[in-house]
Design an enzyme around this catalytic site. Structure first.
Site, PDB file in Angstrom:
ATOM      1  N   ASN A 186       0.868  -1.176   0.000  1.00  0.00           N
ATOM      2  CA  ASN A 186       0.000   0.000   0.000  1.00  0.00           C
ATOM      3  C   ASN A 186       0.906   1.228   0.000  1.00  0.00           C
ATOM      4  O   ASN A 186       1.493   1.565   1.027  1.00  0.00           O
ATOM      5  CB  ASN A 186      -0.901  -0.042   1.247  1.00  0.00           C
ATOM      6  CG  ASN A 186      -1.721   1.217   1.422  1.00  0.00           C
ATOM      7  OD1 ASN A 186      -1.794   2.046   0.513  1.00  0.00           O
ATOM      8  ND2 ASN A 186      -2.332   1.364   2.589  1.00  0.00           N
ATOM      9  N   LYS A 243       0.140   4.271  -0.348  1.00  0.00           N
ATOM     10  CA  LYS A 243      -0.508   5.474   0.205  1.00  0.00           C
ATOM     11  C   LYS A 243      -0.262   6.671  -0.731  1.00  0.00           C
ATOM     12  O   LYS A 243      -0.222   6.490  -1.943  1.00  0.00           O
ATOM     13  CB  LYS A 243      -0.034   5.729   1.632  1.00  0.00           C
ATOM     14  CG  LYS A 243      -0.220   4.477   2.508  1.00  0.00           C
ATOM     15  CD  LYS A 243      -0.055   4.703   3.975  1.00  0.00           C
ATOM     16  CE  LYS A 243      -0.272   3.391   4.716  1.00  0.00           C
ATOM     17  NZ  LYS A 243      -0.206   3.525   6.163  1.00  0.00           N
ATOM     18  N   HIS A 294      -9.726   1.369   4.776  1.00  0.00           N
ATOM     19  CA  HIS A 294      -8.447   1.531   5.483  1.00  0.00           C
ATOM     20  C   HIS A 294      -8.656   2.480   6.665  1.00  0.00           C
ATOM     21  O   HIS A 294      -9.436   3.435   6.572  1.00  0.00           O
ATOM     22  CB  HIS A 294      -7.384   2.088   4.533  1.00  0.00           C
ATOM     23  CG  HIS A 294      -6.023   2.061   5.135  1.00  0.00           C
ATOM     24  ND1 HIS A 294      -5.592   3.024   6.024  1.00  0.00           N
ATOM     25  CD2 HIS A 294      -4.997   1.177   5.017  1.00  0.00           C
ATOM     26  CE1 HIS A 294      -4.364   2.729   6.413  1.00  0.00           C
ATOM     27  NE2 HIS A 294      -3.979   1.616   5.819  1.00  0.00           N
ATOM     28  N   GLU A 315      -7.035   4.876   7.752  1.00  0.00           N
ATOM     29  CA  GLU A 315      -6.803   6.295   7.449  1.00  0.00           C
ATOM     30  C   GLU A 315      -8.032   6.920   6.781  1.00  0.00           C
ATOM     31  O   GLU A 315      -8.315   8.097   6.970  1.00  0.00           O
ATOM     32  CB  GLU A 315      -5.546   6.450   6.583  1.00  0.00           C
ATOM     33  CG  GLU A 315      -4.292   6.232   7.430  1.00  0.00           C
ATOM     34  CD  GLU A 315      -3.093   5.676   6.683  1.00  0.00           C
ATOM     35  OE1 GLU A 315      -3.091   5.671   5.443  1.00  0.00           O
ATOM     36  OE2 GLU A 315      -2.149   5.217   7.360  1.00  0.00           O
ATOM     37  N   GLU A 331      -5.661  -4.749  10.656  1.00  0.00           N
ATOM     38  CA  GLU A 331      -4.586  -3.787  10.876  1.00  0.00           C
ATOM     39  C   GLU A 331      -4.870  -3.009  12.158  1.00  0.00           C
ATOM     40  O   GLU A 331      -5.640  -2.037  12.139  1.00  0.00           O
ATOM     41  CB  GLU A 331      -4.522  -2.793   9.712  1.00  0.00           C
ATOM     42  CG  GLU A 331      -4.228  -3.423   8.374  1.00  0.00           C
ATOM     43  CD  GLU A 331      -3.665  -2.392   7.400  1.00  0.00           C
ATOM     44  OE1 GLU A 331      -2.522  -2.553   6.974  1.00  0.00           O
ATOM     45  OE2 GLU A 331      -4.370  -1.414   7.094  1.00  0.00           O
ATOM     46  N   GLY A 354       2.385   2.282  10.811  1.00  0.00           N
ATOM     47  CA  GLY A 354       3.390   3.336  10.674  1.00  0.00           C
ATOM     48  C   GLY A 354       4.106   3.687  11.964  1.00  0.00           C
ATOM     49  O   GLY A 354       4.775   4.712  12.051  1.00  0.00           O
ATOM     50  N   SER A 403       3.195  -2.117  10.349  1.00  0.00           N
ATOM     51  CA  SER A 403       4.642  -2.218  10.558  1.00  0.00           C
ATOM     52  C   SER A 403       5.229  -3.578  10.176  1.00  0.00           C
ATOM     53  O   SER A 403       6.121  -4.101  10.851  1.00  0.00           O
ATOM     54  CB  SER A 403       5.009  -1.855  12.005  1.00  0.00           C
ATOM     55  OG  SER A 403       4.622  -0.516  12.284  1.00  0.00           O
TER      56      SER A 403
HETATM   57  P1  PGA Z   1       2.669   0.349   7.702  1.00  0.00           P
HETATM   58  O1  PGA Z   1       1.204   0.580   7.048  1.00  0.00           O
HETATM   59  O2  PGA Z   1       3.189  -0.945   7.128  1.00  0.00           O
HETATM   60  O3  PGA Z   1       3.467   1.536   7.277  1.00  0.00           O
HETATM   61  O4  PGA Z   1       2.477   0.251   9.174  1.00  0.00           O
HETATM   62  C1  PGA Z   1       0.301  -0.465   6.847  1.00  0.00           C
HETATM   63  C2  PGA Z   1      -0.984   0.041   6.254  1.00  0.00           C
HETATM   64  O5  PGA Z   1      -1.426   1.141   6.612  1.00  0.00           O
HETATM   65  O6  PGA Z   1      -1.607  -0.621   5.398  1.00  0.00           O
END
Ligand code: PGA
Length: 259
Positions: free
Chosen positions: A11, A13, A101, A103, A173, A179, A219
């Site tokens: 992903n 982003k 997601h 976010e 997640e 992140g 992560s």
């Molecule tokens: P990350 O993000 O691997 O940077 O923690 C995962 C995601 O948001 O899908």
């Protein structure tokens, strides 16, 4: 590991313009051996602006990598400024679409009902939705993680009827792991994945639940991919930050397969 085909999703982003996206995907492909993508599915989800460029690259170089989108609108067309529909994605050979997601749930106030509409639109157009769920830190600390996540699973799958189990993916997640460098422990990830599969079984029956793929995200990196892919109910990963490094993403793909 079951006979569910492992799925590794990057992903990206809101990173990489279309030229940078071409470079990144070329570098990922350069680092992969043929065995790395044998028996597992690899998908990258760039920003919308890079989909067309990557579609062309994947087709011309016959890369063993699929294309995914990070979001979609539930309607096929209409007066929705700034949105992109699933049929538009399908025309670009996009096979997967992330919906719900955290976010988007957080910054765009998306609720389970909207996520379910998006997932239904994806299924109707023959795309595989990657339905994201995950608890925040407060829910984890108060011992309500499972309750929150399973409610999201039920709500986000309302009236979603995939033609076959492989046409539905759910990504767990935990919001506090995205992140942050903090990953769920393998025990916690497995426990939640098993609980999600149980909820999917209540909803669709045991046979379908056996075929639905469950991803872990938050992560994920080369150092922890093996322990995650070794879990009985985790069939793949949704990778954010580490998927922006061609070397790390290729390592994740290679290590994941070696489990
Ligand atoms: P990350 O993000 O691997 O940077 O923690 C995962 C995601 O948001 O899908």
């Amino acid at each position: 590991m079951s006979d569910r085909t492992p799925l590794i999703v990057g992903n990206w982003k809101m990173h990489r313009d279309h030229l940078e996206a071409i470079q990144l995907l070329q570098r990922v492909a350069y680092h992969l051996t043929e065995e790395d993508t044998d028996g597992q599915t690899v998908v990258v989800c760039p920003p919308f602006t890079a989909l067309r460029s990557l579609q062309t690259l994947i087709a011309s170089d016959r890369l063993p990598i699929g294309l995914g989108a990070q979001d979609c609108h539930p309607d096929a067309e209409g007066a929705h400024t700034g949105d992109v529909s699933v049929p538009m994605l399908a025309r670009l050979d996009v096979g997967h679409v992330i919906v719900g997601h955290s976010e988007r749930r957080l910054h765009h106030a998306e609720d389970d009902a909207l996520v379910a509409r998006k997932a239904r639109a994806a299924v109707a157009a023959g795309l595989t939705p990657i339905v994201c769920v995950g608890e925040g830190e407060a829910a984890r600390e108060s011992g309500r993680a499972e309750e929150v996540v399973l409610a999201q699973v039920r709500g986000s799958l309302a009236d979603v009827e995939p033609a076959d189990p492989a046409g539905l993916v759910i990504a767990y997640e935990p919001v506090w792991a995205i992140g942050t460098g903090r990953t769920a422990t393998p025990d916690d990830a497995q426990q939640m994945a098993a609980a999600i599969r149980g909820t999917v079984a209540e909803r669709y029956g045991a046979a379908t639940a056996e075929g639905v793929r469950l991803l872990y995200g938050g992560s994920v990196k080369p150092a922890n991919i093996r322990s995650l892919m070794a879990l009985a109910d985790v069939d793949g990963v949704l990778v954010g930050g580490a998927s922006l490094s061609a070397e790390d993403f290729a390592l994740i793909i290679g290590h994941g397969r070696a489990v």
